[in-house]
Design a protein around this motif. Structure first.
Motif, PDB file in Angstrom:
ATOM      1  N   ILE A  35       6.957   5.105  13.277  1.00 37.22           N
ATOM      2  CA  ILE A  35       7.218   5.904  14.473  1.00 37.22           C
ATOM      3  C   ILE A  35       7.301   4.993  15.695  1.00 37.22           C
ATOM      4  N   ALA A  36       6.385   4.045  15.789  1.00 32.21           N
ATOM      5  CA  ALA A  36       6.368   3.092  16.899  1.00 32.21           C
ATOM      6  C   ALA A  36       5.670   1.830  16.426  1.00 32.21           C
ATOM      7  N   GLN A  37       6.197   0.687  16.871  1.00 34.42           N
ATOM      8  CA  GLN A  37       5.597  -0.582  16.483  1.00 34.42           C
ATOM      9  C   GLN A  37       5.848  -1.597  17.574  1.00 34.42           C
ATOM     10  N   ILE A  38       4.854  -2.428  17.838  1.00 33.21           N
ATOM     11  CA  ILE A  38       5.067  -3.548  18.739  1.00 33.21           C
ATOM     12  C   ILE A  38       5.803  -4.603  17.930  1.00 33.21           C
ATOM     13  N   PRO A  39       7.000  -4.976  18.361  1.00 29.64           N
ATOM     14  CA  PRO A  39       7.811  -5.929  17.586  1.00 29.64           C
ATOM     15  C   PRO A  39       7.048  -7.206  17.245  1.00 29.64           C
ATOM     16  N   GLY A  40       7.183  -7.624  15.990  1.00 31.94           N
ATOM     17  CA  GLY A  40       6.567  -8.854  15.532  1.00 31.94           C
ATOM     18  C   GLY A  40       5.074  -8.762  15.283  1.00 31.94           C
ATOM     19  N   SER A  41       4.531  -7.556  15.263  1.00 32.77           N
ATOM     20  CA  SER A  41       3.093  -7.407  15.042  1.00 32.77           C
ATOM     21  C   SER A  41       2.828  -6.364  13.967  1.00 32.77           C
ATOM     22  N   SER A  42       1.566  -6.259  13.585  1.00 33.26           N
ATOM     23  CA  SER A  42       1.132  -5.219  12.640  1.00 33.26           C
ATOM     24  C   SER A  42       0.720  -3.946  13.367  1.00 33.26           C
ATOM     25  N   VAL A  43       0.768  -3.965  14.705  1.00 38.02           N
ATOM     26  CA  VAL A  43       0.400  -2.798  15.502  1.00 38.02           C
ATOM     27  C   VAL A  43       1.498  -1.756  15.344  1.00 38.02           C
ATOM     28  N   ALA A  44       1.128  -0.612  14.755  1.00 38.14           N
ATOM     29  CA  ALA A  44       2.141   0.400  14.462  1.00 38.14           C
ATOM     30  C   ALA A  44       1.504   1.772  14.297  1.00 38.14           C
ATOM     31  N   THR A  45       2.347   2.772  14.466  1.00 43.25           N
ATOM     32  CA  THR A  45       2.018   4.148  14.124  1.00 43.25           C
ATOM     33  C   THR A  45       3.044   4.540  13.082  1.00 43.25           C
ATOM     34  N   ARG A  46       2.581   5.108  11.964  1.00 40.43           N
ATOM     35  CA  ARG A  46       3.513   5.400  10.881  1.00 40.43           C
ATOM     36  C   ARG A  46       3.046   6.580  10.046  1.00 40.43           C
ATOM     37  N   ILE A  47       3.980   7.090   9.264  1.00 39.90           N
ATOM     38  CA  ILE A  47       3.684   8.059   8.220  1.00 39.90           C
ATOM     39  C   ILE A  47       3.833   7.296   6.908  1.00 39.90           C
ATOM     40  N   LEU A  48       2.769   7.269   6.117  1.00 37.18           N
ATOM     41  CA  LEU A  48       2.747   6.594   4.823  1.00 37.18           C
ATOM     42  C   LEU A  48       2.910   7.658   3.748  1.00 37.18           C
ATOM     43  N   GLN A  49       3.875   7.459   2.847  1.00 41.82           N
ATOM     44  CA  GLN A  49       4.197   8.462   1.829  1.00 41.82           C
ATOM     45  C   GLN A  49       4.007   7.881   0.425  1.00 41.82           C
ATOM     46  N   PHE A  50       3.167   8.550  -0.372  1.00 42.07           N
ATOM     47  CA  PHE A  50       2.980   8.214  -1.783  1.00 42.07           C
ATOM     48  C   PHE A  50       3.727   9.276  -2.587  1.00 42.07           C
ATOM     49  N   GLU A  51       4.722   8.898  -3.348  1.00 38.41           N
ATOM     50  CA  GLU A  51       5.369   9.847  -4.246  1.00 38.41           C
ATOM     51  C   GLU A  51       4.419  10.123  -5.415  1.00 38.41           C
ATOM     52  N   PRO A  52       4.558  11.275  -6.092  1.00 39.81           N
ATOM     53  CA  PRO A  52       3.695  11.543  -7.251  1.00 39.81           C
ATOM     54  C   PRO A  52       3.741  10.382  -8.253  1.00 39.81           C
TER      55      PRO A  52
END
Length: 121
Positions: A35-52
């Motif tokens: 969703i948002a990330q500081i470029p070049g860093s691990s700082v991020a907001t995300r949706i993580l999806q595990f399929e069955p």
């Protein structure tokens, strides 16, 4: 700690599916929508999806130098080290250096995750 001077972009409410699902290798069935990330860093907001059937064992136990806060939106994951299942509605706050995972998700799981650095670590 990374030297992060940039900020995440401004973003008003939008459907998370507007962000591309990116596979996370080498784990089959694991993807993220950043969703948002500081470029070049691990700082991020995300949706993580595990399929069955997803199993993150190829990634092993995770340890990183940033804070990580999570909320399971739907489904569940099983922590293979703890042999414990975490279901929708569960939250976690992991400080830098905390060991976690690997996981499997027999029926699938969707997680909201925020990663950041804190001066007070």
């Amino acid at each position: 700690m990374e030297n992060v001077k940039a900020v995440k972009p401004e973003l008003e409410f939008t459907d998370y599916t507007n962000f591309e699902a990116e596979p996370i290798h080498p784990v089959e069935g694991l993807s993220q929508r950043i969703i948002a990330q500081i470029p070049g860093s691990s700082v991020a907001t995300r949706i993580l999806q595990f399929e069955p059937g997803t199993n993150t064992s190829p990634n092993g136990i995770q340890i990183h130098d940033f804070w990580e806060e999570l909320y399971i939106i739907e489904g569940s994951i099983i922590d293979l080290e703890l042999n414990e299942e975490f279901k929708a509605g569960a939250v976690a706050c992991r400080p830098p250096g905390m060991k976690h995972g690997p996981w499997k998700s027999p029926d699938g799981c969707k997680i909201f995750e925020v990663r950041y650095y804190s001066k007070g670590q």
